[in-house]
Design a protein around this motif. Structure first.
Motif, mmCIF file in Angstrom:
data_model
loop_
_atom_site.group_PDB
_atom_site.id
_atom_site.type_symbol
_atom_site.label_atom_id
_atom_site.label_comp_id
_atom_site.label_asym_id
_atom_site.label_seq_id
_atom_site.Cartn_x
_atom_site.Cartn_y
_atom_site.Cartn_z
ATOM 1 N N VAL A 1 0.836 -1.200 0.000
ATOM 2 C CA VAL A 1 0.000 0.000 0.000
ATOM 3 C C VAL A 1 0.874 1.254 0.000
ATOM 4 N N VAL A 2 1.899 1.266 0.867
ATOM 5 C CA VAL A 2 2.792 2.428 0.939
ATOM 6 C C VAL A 2 3.523 2.605 -0.375
ATOM 7 N N GLN A 3 3.986 1.503 -0.957
ATOM 8 C CA GLN A 3 4.715 1.580 -2.221
ATOM 9 C C GLN A 3 3.803 2.118 -3.331
ATOM 10 N N ALA A 4 2.562 1.695 -3.350
ATOM 11 C CA ALA A 4 1.640 2.177 -4.373
ATOM 12 C C ALA A 4 1.321 3.654 -4.172
ATOM 13 N N ALA A 5 1.164 4.068 -2.916
ATOM 14 C CA ALA A 5 0.834 5.472 -2.644
ATOM 15 C C ALA A 5 2.008 6.388 -2.951
ATOM 16 N N LEU A 6 3.213 5.967 -2.573
ATOM 17 C CA LEU A 6 4.382 6.820 -2.790
ATOM 18 C C LEU A 6 4.945 6.690 -4.193
ATOM 19 N N GLY A 7 4.471 5.731 -4.953
ATOM 20 C CA GLY A 7 4.973 5.545 -6.302
ATOM 21 C C GLY A 7 4.259 6.400 -7.328
ATOM 22 N N ARG A 8 3.227 7.089 -6.922
ATOM 23 C CA ARG A 8 2.475 7.913 -7.866
ATOM 24 C C ARG A 8 3.318 9.114 -8.296
ATOM 25 N N PRO A 9 3.169 9.533 -9.542
ATOM 26 C CA PRO A 9 3.988 10.645 -10.042
ATOM 27 C C PRO A 9 3.786 11.945 -9.266
ATOM 28 N N GLY A 10 2.554 12.219 -8.868
ATOM 29 C CA GLY A 10 2.305 13.456 -8.117
ATOM 30 C C GLY A 10 3.025 13.464 -6.782
ATOM 31 N N VAL A 11 3.020 12.321 -6.103
ATOM 32 C CA VAL A 11 3.710 12.229 -4.817
ATOM 33 C C VAL A 11 5.211 12.351 -5.027
ATOM 34 N N ARG A 12 5.728 11.645 -6.049
ATOM 35 C CA ARG A 12 7.164 11.729 -6.316
ATOM 36 C C ARG A 12 7.567 13.150 -6.675
ATOM 37 N N LEU A 13 6.752 13.833 -7.477
ATOM 38 C CA LEU A 13 7.054 15.204 -7.856
ATOM 39 C C LEU A 13 7.049 16.108 -6.632
ATOM 40 N N SER A 14 6.077 15.917 -5.729
ATOM 41 C CA SER A 14 6.038 16.762 -4.531
ATOM 42 C C SER A 14 7.236 16.485 -3.629
ATOM 43 N N VAL A 15 7.681 15.227 -3.564
ATOM 44 C CA VAL A 15 8.874 14.912 -2.768
ATOM 45 C C VAL A 15 10.100 15.594 -3.364
ATOM 46 N N TYR A 16 10.244 15.509 -4.697
ATOM 47 C CA TYR A 16 11.378 16.171 -5.352
ATOM 48 C C TYR A 16 11.311 17.692 -5.159
ATOM 49 N N ALA A 17 10.102 18.255 -5.294
ATOM 50 C CA ALA A 17 9.953 19.699 -5.129
ATOM 51 C C ALA A 17 10.311 20.119 -3.705
ATOM 52 N N HIS A 18 9.899 19.313 -2.738
ATOM 53 C CA HIS A 18 10.231 19.628 -1.345
ATOM 54 C C HIS A 18 11.742 19.590 -1.140
ATOM 55 N N GLY A 19 12.399 18.570 -1.695
ATOM 56 C CA GLY A 19 13.852 18.479 -1.572
ATOM 57 C C GLY A 19 14.556 19.607 -2.291
ATOM 58 N N PHE A 20 14.029 19.990 -3.464
ATOM 59 C CA PHE A 20 14.613 21.091 -4.219
ATOM 60 C C PHE A 20 14.468 22.397 -3.452
#
Length: 155
Positions: free
Chosen positions: A86-105
């Motif tokens: 479930v966690v892998q499916a939720a965090l694997g979505r492009p929107g979530v990944r993009l928000s994680v990258y944006a937060h890190g940036f």
């Protein structure tokens, strides 16, 4: 050109790339859904009812809710996903990944992070320079003769 202008231009380019990627993804999803609806419905295959073999556990099992127990529904075995899936499916979505990258940036662009990263780079640059100088000194030492020659003794 100041650093702020460079960061602003880089952010604008990144935003444009993200918007283009989102548009391409939305078009691809729409094409896939259209293709799926255009296909004729497959005929249901005749299957045997699933057989479940239960073994008595040797140790007392943990208490599991009825929702998480595999069960047979309409002749098919239904196994609920694990927490990791479930966690892998939720965090694997492009929107979530993009928000994680944006937060890190955004975190990397903060003044404290920039200063810390600049200090780390300075230390690394100095360390590598020191290593190069030491290697040069070792090379010079290895090129010299180990014992004093006749020239140095003044014979």
């Amino acid at each position: 050109m100041s650093t702020e202008v460079v960061i602003l231009v880089a952010t604008a380019v990144l935003a444009a790339v993200a918007i283009c990627a989102a548009l391409i993804a939305v078009r691809a999803v729409r094409r896939i859904t259209r293709a799926e609806t255009a296909l004729p419905a497959p005929e249901p295959a005749v299957t045997r009812p699933a057989e479940i073999v239960l073994h008595e556990p040797e140790a007392p099992a943990a208490v599991v809710s009825d929702e998480l127990v595999p069960r047979v529904v309409e002749g098919r075995l239904v196994v609920p996903p694990s927490e990791q899936q479930v966690v892998q499916a939720a965090l694997g979505r492009p929107g979530v990944r993009l928000s994680v990258y944006a937060h890190g940036f955004a975190h990397a662009l903060r003044a404290e992070s920039r200063d810390r990263i600049a200090a780390m780079m300075r230390r690394e640059f100095r360390r590598r320079r020191r290593e190069r100088l030491q290697a040069g000194r070792r090379a010079v030492r290895s090129a010299r003769p180990s014992s004093p020659s006749d020239e140095w003794l003044g014979s």
